[in-house]
Scaffold this motif. Sequence first.
Motif, PDB file in Angstrom:
ATOM      1  N   GLY A  39       0.832  -1.255  -0.005  1.00 46.78           N
ATOM      2  CA  GLY A  39       0.135  -0.065  -0.176  1.00 46.78           C
ATOM      3  C   GLY A  39       0.801   1.401  -0.048  1.00 46.78           C
ATOM      4  O   GLY A  39       1.984   1.252   0.209  1.00 46.78           O
ATOM      5  N   ARG A  40       0.417   2.450  -0.494  1.00 50.97           N
ATOM      6  CA  ARG A  40       1.059   3.546  -0.668  1.00 50.97           C
ATOM      7  C   ARG A  40      -0.206   4.705  -0.623  1.00 50.97           C
ATOM      8  O   ARG A  40      -1.034   4.545  -1.283  1.00 50.97           O
ATOM      9  N   LEU A  41       0.008   5.911  -0.060  1.00 53.35           N
ATOM     10  CA  LEU A  41      -0.695   6.894   0.079  1.00 53.35           C
ATOM     11  C   LEU A  41      -0.059   8.219  -0.487  1.00 53.35           C
ATOM     12  O   LEU A  41       1.001   8.347  -0.006  1.00 53.35           O
ATOM     13  N   SER A  42      -0.532   8.852  -1.641  1.00 48.75           N
ATOM     14  CA  SER A  42      -0.089   9.888  -1.948  1.00 48.75           C
ATOM     15  C   SER A  42      -0.851  10.975  -1.591  1.00 48.75           C
ATOM     16  O   SER A  42      -2.104  11.291  -1.927  1.00 48.75           O
ATOM     17  N   PRO A  43      -0.522  11.683  -0.316  1.00 54.70           N
ATOM     18  CA  PRO A  43      -1.509  12.742   0.121  1.00 54.70           C
ATOM     19  C   PRO A  43      -1.847  13.935  -0.856  1.00 54.70           C
ATOM     20  O   PRO A  43      -1.032  14.382  -1.902  1.00 54.70           O
ATOM     21  N   LEU A  44      -3.115  14.538  -0.729  1.00 56.27           N
ATOM     22  CA  LEU A  44      -3.257  15.677  -1.306  1.00 56.27           C
ATOM     23  C   LEU A  44      -2.696  17.071  -1.428  1.00 56.27           C
ATOM     24  O   LEU A  44      -2.612  17.729  -1.976  1.00 56.27           O
ATOM     25  N   ASP A  45      -2.111  17.003  -0.015  1.00 58.12           N
ATOM     26  CA  ASP A  45      -1.100  18.321   0.488  1.00 58.12           C
ATOM     27  C   ASP A  45      -0.016  18.356  -0.376  1.00 58.12           C
ATOM     28  O   ASP A  45       0.847  19.459  -0.038  1.00 58.12           O
ATOM     29  N   GLY A  46       0.392  17.469  -1.314  1.00 58.04           N
ATOM     30  CA  GLY A  46       1.777  17.539  -2.020  1.00 58.04           C
ATOM     31  C   GLY A  46       2.996  17.155  -1.270  1.00 58.04           C
ATOM     32  O   GLY A  46       3.913  16.824  -1.902  1.00 58.04           O
ATOM     33  N   HIS A  47       2.664  16.423  -0.029  1.00 57.07           N
ATOM     34  CA  HIS A  47       3.651  15.783   0.843  1.00 57.07           C
ATOM     35  C   HIS A  47       4.179  14.478  -0.030  1.00 57.07           C
ATOM     36  O   HIS A  47       3.505  13.938  -0.649  1.00 57.07           O
ATOM     37  N   PRO A  48       5.276  13.980   0.365  1.00 61.67           N
ATOM     38  CA  PRO A  48       6.004  12.777  -0.203  1.00 61.67           C
ATOM     39  C   PRO A  48       4.829  11.684   0.002  1.00 61.67           C
ATOM     40  O   PRO A  48       4.131  11.771   1.086  1.00 61.67           O
ATOM     41  N   ALA A  49       4.742  10.816  -1.013  1.00 59.23           N
ATOM     42  CA  ALA A  49       3.824   9.453  -0.774  1.00 59.23           C
ATOM     43  C   ALA A  49       4.374   8.956   0.329  1.00 59.23           C
ATOM     44  O   ALA A  49       5.564   8.745   0.889  1.00 59.23           O
ATOM     45  N   ILE A  50       3.516   8.207   1.236  1.00 57.04           N
ATOM     46  CA  ILE A  50       3.644   7.185   2.379  1.00 57.04           C
ATOM     47  C   ILE A  50       3.483   5.947   2.052  1.00 57.04           C
ATOM     48  O   ILE A  50       2.529   5.497   1.534  1.00 57.04           O
ATOM     49  N   THR A  51       4.545   5.121   2.381  1.00 53.92           N
ATOM     50  CA  THR A  51       4.314   3.823   1.959  1.00 53.92           C
ATOM     51  C   THR A  51       3.868   2.849   3.215  1.00 53.92           C
ATOM     52  O   THR A  51       4.429   3.128   4.578  1.00 53.92           O
ATOM     53  N   ASP A  52       2.791   2.134   3.243  1.00 59.49           N
ATOM     54  CA  ASP A  52       2.282   1.362   4.321  1.00 59.49           C
ATOM     55  C   ASP A  52       3.172   0.414   4.784  1.00 59.49           C
ATOM     56  O   ASP A  52       3.970  -0.200   4.072  1.00 59.49           O
ATOM     57  N   PRO A  53       2.945  -0.113   6.071  1.00 66.37           N
ATOM     58  CA  PRO A  53       3.938  -1.359   6.623  1.00 66.37           C
ATOM     59  C   PRO A  53       3.821  -2.594   5.672  1.00 66.37           C
ATOM     60  O   PRO A  53       2.679  -2.578   4.693  1.00 66.37           O
ATOM     61  N   ASN A  54       4.678  -3.371   5.937  1.00 65.20           N
ATOM     62  CA  ASN A  54       4.882  -4.606   4.959  1.00 65.20           C
ATOM     63  C   ASN A  54       3.463  -5.494   4.968  1.00 65.20           C
ATOM     64  O   ASN A  54       3.266  -6.120   3.813  1.00 65.20           O
ATOM     65  N   GLY A  55       2.990  -5.733   5.961  1.00 61.55           N
ATOM     66  CA  GLY A  55       1.929  -6.639   5.908  1.00 61.55           C
ATOM     67  C   GLY A  55       0.721  -5.974   5.381  1.00 61.55           C
ATOM     68  O   GLY A  55       0.576  -4.725   5.013  1.00 61.55           O
ATOM     69  N   PRO A  56      -0.197  -6.778   5.113  1.00 55.56           N
ATOM     70  CA  PRO A  56      -1.674  -6.410   4.628  1.00 55.56           C
ATOM     71  C   PRO A  56      -2.502  -5.554   5.460  1.00 55.56           C
ATOM     72  O   PRO A  56      -2.105  -5.725   6.808  1.00 55.56           O
ATOM     73  N   PHE A  57      -3.009  -4.317   5.203  1.00 55.44           N
ATOM     74  CA  PHE A  57      -3.812  -3.679   6.029  1.00 55.44           C
ATOM     75  C   PHE A  57      -5.257  -3.412   5.477  1.00 55.44           C
ATOM     76  O   PHE A  57      -5.551  -3.785   4.295  1.00 55.44           O
ATOM     77  N   ALA A  58      -6.215  -3.479   6.275  1.00 53.04           N
ATOM     78  CA  ALA A  58      -7.647  -3.313   5.858  1.00 53.04           C
ATOM     79  C   ALA A  58      -7.895  -1.782   5.535  1.00 53.04           C
ATOM     80  O   ALA A  58      -7.737  -1.149   6.305  1.00 53.04           O
ATOM     81  N   LEU A  59      -8.469  -1.719   4.340  1.00 58.51           N
ATOM     82  CA  LEU A  59      -9.029  -0.611   3.742  1.00 58.51           C
ATOM     83  C   LEU A  59     -10.556  -0.520   3.631  1.00 58.51           C
ATOM     84  O   LEU A  59     -11.133  -1.173   2.654  1.00 58.51           O
ATOM     85  N   PRO A  60     -11.161   0.136   4.744  1.00 63.48           N
ATOM     86  CA  PRO A  60     -12.505   0.436   4.684  1.00 63.48           C
ATOM     87  C   PRO A  60     -13.192   0.796   3.163  1.00 63.48           C
ATOM     88  O   PRO A  60     -12.605   1.742   2.706  1.00 63.48           O
ATOM     89  N   ILE A  61     -14.121   0.216   2.772  1.00 66.43           N
ATOM     90  CA  ILE A  61     -14.950   0.386   1.480  1.00 66.43           C
ATOM     91  C   ILE A  61     -15.359   1.792   1.594  1.00 66.43           C
ATOM     92  O   ILE A  61     -15.323   2.527   0.563  1.00 66.43           O
ATOM     93  N   ASP A  62     -15.965   2.281   2.823  1.00 64.02           N
ATOM     94  CA  ASP A  62     -16.597   3.517   2.823  1.00 64.02           C
ATOM     95  C   ASP A  62     -15.633   4.726   2.983  1.00 64.02           C
ATOM     96  O   ASP A  62     -15.969   5.708   2.810  1.00 64.02           O
ATOM     97  N   GLU A  63     -14.338   4.352   2.857  1.00 64.84           N
ATOM     98  CA  GLU A  63     -13.326   5.457   2.768  1.00 64.84           C
ATOM     99  C   GLU A  63     -13.012   5.587   1.265  1.00 64.84           C
ATOM    100  O   GLU A  63     -12.221   6.727   0.698  1.00 64.84           O
ATOM    101  N   LEU A  64     -13.426   4.985   0.238  1.00 72.02           N
ATOM    102  CA  LEU A  64     -13.210   4.828  -1.051  1.00 72.02           C
ATOM    103  C   LEU A  64     -14.281   5.958  -1.903  1.00 72.02           C
ATOM    104  O   LEU A  64     -15.395   5.491  -1.713  1.00 72.02           O
ATOM    105  N   ILE A  65     -13.849   7.012  -2.372  1.00 72.26           N
ATOM    106  CA  ILE A  65     -14.610   7.738  -3.016  1.00 72.26           C
ATOM    107  C   ILE A  65     -14.700   7.508  -4.624  1.00 72.26           C
ATOM    108  O   ILE A  65     -15.907   7.306  -5.180  1.00 72.26           O
TER     109      ILE A  65
END
Length: 181
Positions: A39-65
């Motif tokens: 996983g990777r998050l590229s923030p809207l504020d222009g900050h550098p992308a954040i890589t998520d921890p190595n293991g899988p993480f749960a991403l709630p469907i209700d967070e997806l626009i």
Amino acid sequence: MTMRLEAYTIEGVRSGTVLTEGSLTELLETVDELWVTDGRLSPLDGHPAITDPNGPFALPIDELIVVVAPPGTTLPIHAAWHDVLLTTGPYELAGQMPTLPGFDAARALARPTGTFVLLARATLRLSGHPEAGLVELPLALVHRYMVERVQSDLELGFYFPGAGSGTPDGLPRRLLTGPAA
């Protein structure tokens, strides 16, 4: 089977890999969360992308626009395509929504049943930030309960409950992309 995920959220653009047996569209409609690896998050504020921890993480469907539909997503046969402009979260999204020929939203007995609505030939940008540029999405799945405003030649209150609506003076795609080619 693994599938690449790219989704727009309030925080920014989420990407990663999802394990699924079927299509991403089916998965989005049948689970409450996606298990994402790499996983990777590229923030809207222009900050550098954040890589998520190595293991899988749960991403709630209700967070997806908005979810970028993968290649091979099934399109409806004999669809009539209608231009729409949506405001959802921090984004403006223009595209074409399929309906069956002769569809009248005000009289339709069949109502949409899923959480996500398909748009084709979509463009996306940050609301109020034209300098940020447009992102072109061949196919997009939009979380219909998160849409705040709809502009279309159809009355789409049943498709986007709680959203304000209006009929634009011109085609919605022109509002984001300029005159049609």
